[in-house]
Design a protein around this motif. Sequence first.
Motif, PDB file in Angstrom:
ATOM      1  N   LYS A  44      25.897  -3.852  63.442  1.00 30.20           N
ATOM      2  CA  LYS A  44      26.708  -4.752  62.616  1.00 30.20           C
ATOM      3  C   LYS A  44      25.831  -5.720  61.838  1.00 30.20           C
ATOM      4  N   GLU A  45      24.789  -6.225  62.478  1.00 30.11           N
ATOM      5  CA  GLU A  45      23.876  -7.141  61.788  1.00 30.11           C
ATOM      6  C   GLU A  45      23.174  -6.444  60.625  1.00 30.11           C
ATOM      7  N   ARG A  46      22.801  -5.205  60.833  1.00 35.89           N
ATOM      8  CA  ARG A  46      22.136  -4.460  59.766  1.00 35.89           C
ATOM      9  C   ARG A  46      23.106  -4.208  58.604  1.00 35.89           C
ATOM     10  N   LEU A  47      24.341  -3.901  58.914  1.00 38.70           N
ATOM     11  CA  LEU A  47      25.338  -3.710  57.859  1.00 38.70           C
ATOM     12  C   LEU A  47      25.503  -4.984  57.030  1.00 38.70           C
ATOM     13  N   SER A  48      25.483  -6.120  57.693  1.00 37.73           N
ATOM     14  CA  SER A  48      25.627  -7.394  56.980  1.00 37.73           C
ATOM     15  C   SER A  48      24.462  -7.618  56.024  1.00 37.73           C
ATOM     16  N   PHE A  49      23.269  -7.194  56.424  1.00 35.25           N
ATOM     17  CA  PHE A  49      22.094  -7.350  55.565  1.00 35.25           C
ATOM     18  C   PHE A  49      22.151  -6.381  54.384  1.00 35.25           C
ATOM     19  N   ILE A  50      22.535  -5.133  54.638  1.00 35.44           N
ATOM     20  CA  ILE A  50      22.530  -4.110  53.585  1.00 35.44           C
ATOM     21  C   ILE A  50      23.651  -4.331  52.582  1.00 35.44           C
ATOM     22  N   TYR A  51      24.824  -4.680  53.083  1.00 38.05           N
ATOM     23  CA  TYR A  51      26.013  -4.796  52.232  1.00 38.05           C
ATOM     24  C   TYR A  51      26.558  -6.221  52.288  1.00 38.05           C
ATOM     25  N   GLU A  52      25.750  -7.166  51.791  1.00 37.04           N
ATOM     26  CA  GLU A  52      26.103  -8.581  51.921  1.00 37.04           C
ATOM     27  C   GLU A  52      27.370  -8.948  51.156  1.00 37.04           C
ATOM     28  N   ASP A  53      27.750  -8.122  50.163  1.00 40.07           N
ATOM     29  CA  ASP A  53      28.940  -8.433  49.356  1.00 40.07           C
ATOM     30  C   ASP A  53      30.161  -7.625  49.775  1.00 40.07           C
ATOM     31  N   HIS A  54      30.088  -6.946  50.914  1.00 37.81           N
ATOM     32  CA  HIS A  54      31.201  -6.108  51.363  1.00 37.81           C
ATOM     33  C   HIS A  54      31.815  -6.668  52.648  1.00 37.81           C
ATOM     34  N   ASP A  55      33.046  -6.268  52.878  1.00 38.09           N
ATOM     35  CA  ASP A  55      33.671  -6.486  54.182  1.00 38.09           C
ATOM     36  C   ASP A  55      33.154  -5.389  55.100  1.00 38.09           C
ATOM     37  N   ILE A  56      32.290  -5.739  56.028  1.00 38.57           N
ATOM     38  CA  ILE A  56      31.622  -4.709  56.823  1.00 38.57           C
ATOM     39  C   ILE A  56      32.406  -4.303  58.065  1.00 38.57           C
ATOM     40  N   ASP A  57      33.434  -5.034  58.434  1.00 38.32           N
ATOM     41  CA  ASP A  57      34.166  -4.703  59.665  1.00 38.32           C
ATOM     42  C   ASP A  57      34.721  -3.281  59.667  1.00 38.32           C
ATOM     43  N   THR A  66      17.663  11.441  39.488  1.00 38.32           N
ATOM     44  CA  THR A  66      17.202  12.673  40.157  1.00 38.32           C
ATOM     45  C   THR A  66      15.696  12.532  40.401  1.00 38.32           C
ATOM     46  N   THR A  67      15.328  11.996  41.543  1.00 38.45           N
ATOM     47  CA  THR A  67      13.924  11.696  41.826  1.00 38.45           C
ATOM     48  C   THR A  67      13.050  12.946  41.786  1.00 38.45           C
ATOM     49  N   PHE A  68      13.557  14.060  42.351  1.00 37.65           N
ATOM     50  CA  PHE A  68      12.682  15.221  42.555  1.00 37.65           C
ATOM     51  C   PHE A  68      12.924  16.364  41.577  1.00 37.65           C
ATOM     52  N   SER A  69      14.147  16.587  41.155  1.00 39.83           N
ATOM     53  CA  SER A  69      14.421  17.634  40.172  1.00 39.83           C
ATOM     54  C   SER A  69      15.856  17.486  39.703  1.00 39.83           C
ATOM     55  N   GLU A  70      16.201  18.163  38.624  1.00 39.26           N
ATOM     56  CA  GLU A  70      17.559  18.094  38.078  1.00 39.26           C
ATOM     57  C   GLU A  70      18.588  18.735  39.004  1.00 39.26           C
ATOM     58  N   ASP A  71      18.127  19.493  39.996  1.00 39.19           N
ATOM     59  CA  ASP A  71      19.034  20.116  40.956  1.00 39.19           C
ATOM     60  C   ASP A  71      19.140  19.313  42.256  1.00 39.19           C
ATOM     61  N   GLN A  72      18.401  18.205  42.355  1.00 45.49           N
ATOM     62  CA  GLN A  72      18.404  17.381  43.570  1.00 45.49           C
ATOM     63  C   GLN A  72      18.889  15.987  43.198  1.00 45.49           C
ATOM     64  N   ILE A  73      20.171  15.745  43.460  1.00 40.18           N
ATOM     65  CA  ILE A  73      20.854  14.550  42.985  1.00 40.18           C
ATOM     66  C   ILE A  73      20.754  13.453  44.043  1.00 40.18           C
ATOM     67  N   ASP A  74      20.136  12.331  43.685  1.00 43.46           N
ATOM     68  CA  ASP A  74      19.974  11.243  44.651  1.00 43.46           C
ATOM     69  C   ASP A  74      21.326  10.659  45.051  1.00 43.46           C
ATOM     70  N   LEU A  75      21.455  10.377  46.343  1.00 43.59           N
ATOM     71  CA  LEU A  75      22.664   9.750  46.861  1.00 43.59           C
ATOM     72  C   LEU A  75      22.599   8.238  46.666  1.00 43.59           C
ATOM     73  N   ASN A  76      23.757   7.613  46.492  1.00 44.62           N
ATOM     74  CA  ASN A  76      23.837   6.187  46.213  1.00 44.62           C
ATOM     75  C   ASN A  76      24.189   5.422  47.486  1.00 44.62           C
ATOM     76  N   PHE A  77      23.170   4.987  48.209  1.00 35.15           N
ATOM     77  CA  PHE A  77      23.400   4.309  49.482  1.00 35.15           C
ATOM     78  C   PHE A  77      23.925   2.886  49.306  1.00 35.15           C
ATOM     79  N   SER A  78      23.991   2.387  48.073  1.00 33.45           N
ATOM     80  CA  SER A  78      24.634   1.087  47.883  1.00 33.45           C
ATOM     81  C   SER A  78      26.148   1.191  48.071  1.00 33.45           C
ATOM     82  N   ASN A  79      26.654   2.407  48.114  1.00 33.32           N
ATOM     83  CA  ASN A  79      28.055   2.676  48.451  1.00 33.32           C
ATOM     84  C   ASN A  79      28.144   2.904  49.962  1.00 33.32           C
ATOM     85  N   PRO A  80      28.814   2.041  50.711  1.00 29.16           N
ATOM     86  CA  PRO A  80      28.876   2.213  52.168  1.00 29.16           C
ATOM     87  C   PRO A  80      29.464   3.554  52.607  1.00 29.16           C
TER      88      PRO A  80
END
Length: 562
Positions: free
Chosen positions: A5-18, A190-204
């Motif tokens: 829970k503490e880590r979630l609060s740090f990563i997503y400070e603008d979200h309701d983490i519950d 796409t960090t590695f290639s046009e076929d390897q789509i980076d995931l958006n971890f800013s989305n919980p």
Amino acid sequence: MKRIKERLSFIYEDHDIDPIWQSIKERIAKTKTKSLKLRKQNWDERDLVLITYGDQFYEKNDPTLDTFKKMFDQYLADKFEIVHLLPFYPYSSDDGFSVIDYKKVNPKLGNWEHIESLSRSARIMFDDVCNHISAKSDWFQEYLNGNPEYQNFFVEIDPTIDLSAVTRPRALPLLTKFTLKNGEEKHIWTTFSEDQIDLNFSNPQVLLKMIDVLLFYIEQGAEYIRLDAIGFMWKEVGTTCIHHEKTHEIVKMFRDVVDEAAKGTVIITETNVPHKDNVAYFGNGADEAHMVYQFPLPPLVLNAIHTGNASALTNWAKELPPTGEETTFFNFLASHDGIGLNPIRGLLPEEEILAMVEDMKTEGALVNYKKNPNGSESPYEINVTYLDALNKRSDDDEIRVKRFLAAHSILLTLPGVPAVYIQSILGSRNDYDGVAKTGMNRSINRQKYNVLEIEEELINPITLRNKIYRELTKIIQIRKMEPLFHPNAAMEVLDLGKEIFAFKRSDAVNDSLLVVHNLSKEKVNITLTGSFRDVISGEKIEIDNSMSLDPYQFVWLKPIIN
């Protein structure tokens, strides 16, 4: 659970983490209801890893995982406790690292029952390709089709934004243009290639999906989990987008999750970067990765044998930090990728690195390049089998075997858990036909084998494959019986001359073992006195002030206490 829970609060400070925290708790609880295989806690000298593809061996009409298990049981099971199965999921490119579906087994290889069957012969290491997913995946296709559930799963960027600070591992564009179903154009990270789509971890929701994948792998029997390309996971414009503090926090959360769900599961971070950044993934020694890849080792050993000068290898080894009870190094010389050069930048002069690259290109190696912030390019990795990397094309098999075994003696005796690539124990040479077929430089070291053909070579005593397999097997099995090669046993690096790489391993009761390598093509005398037992030959050796080592000779010496 409080730390999560503490880590979630740090990563997503603008979200309701519950709600996020509650979802993670419920997912962990689900895993804990499963009847999981009992996990070994930590590691010891018997633990060696075999790195392999699930379709490494094939025979007509049989699932390749079934074929692999038969080969493993017959030739490899008594050497390796752990099998690192490179991505065995459905994929669209990069030999498995563009995953279409994280929760399926590639039908060509078999199914989850085949994975379970192999886990009865060895502990299994899975790849968690958590930075990116295939452009052919349902997730990305749903995004393109406008499904609102997936609209924030990927990183959309205005191409006019300055991204020059972003660390680039490839000489390829960072952004790829895609057209949505409604005709709208989007530029996607796409960090590695046009076929390897980076995931958006800013989305919980992406984090929740990937924690679900992580726990699913544990439920399917994974005891070691490799976090692929983990350093690139968090994107923030204006930063290098590598080793971000929130990336480290997510790795720590993954560690918390596996410790809570299945204590004994080992998290390994794959970060092909300079040494100080690599070891940062140990965290405080108890809160992040259990193991980190020892990326400087392959190019440093290669350089030492090429030049006959072990000074850089010795100096690097002297600075290795001791590991605690909950951490150790994941040592390797060869893998499915090339020999990375970034980890030795700062350890060797750039001109020496470039000279080694040019020498190896002359001997048939291929090279991949990365783009620098100023637009120039630098060699990123050397693509070659490790056997051919150590030798010239004109060398005879006797010298090939000597150099190869000297290199692998280093691998087997340094602190950490050693991992041997399947092509190495098979004594493989460069596969130029594979490169021509795929157009990928890395295919030079990814050859797949018809069972009948490879067995014929392995059992024929006059072949190079047989000599490598037989001699490497011998020192592997000796290593597994020696407690002083425990991954966490202390190491003291010794200065015995520039041609020599030597160190002492010792334990808490002051037992010790001296490991000495001559990495040059000349006979070398070292200053040494005492009575020893040669662990490899079993012979007693009396040394009065001086010992002579033949070219590429190595010895494992245990003092005899009178």
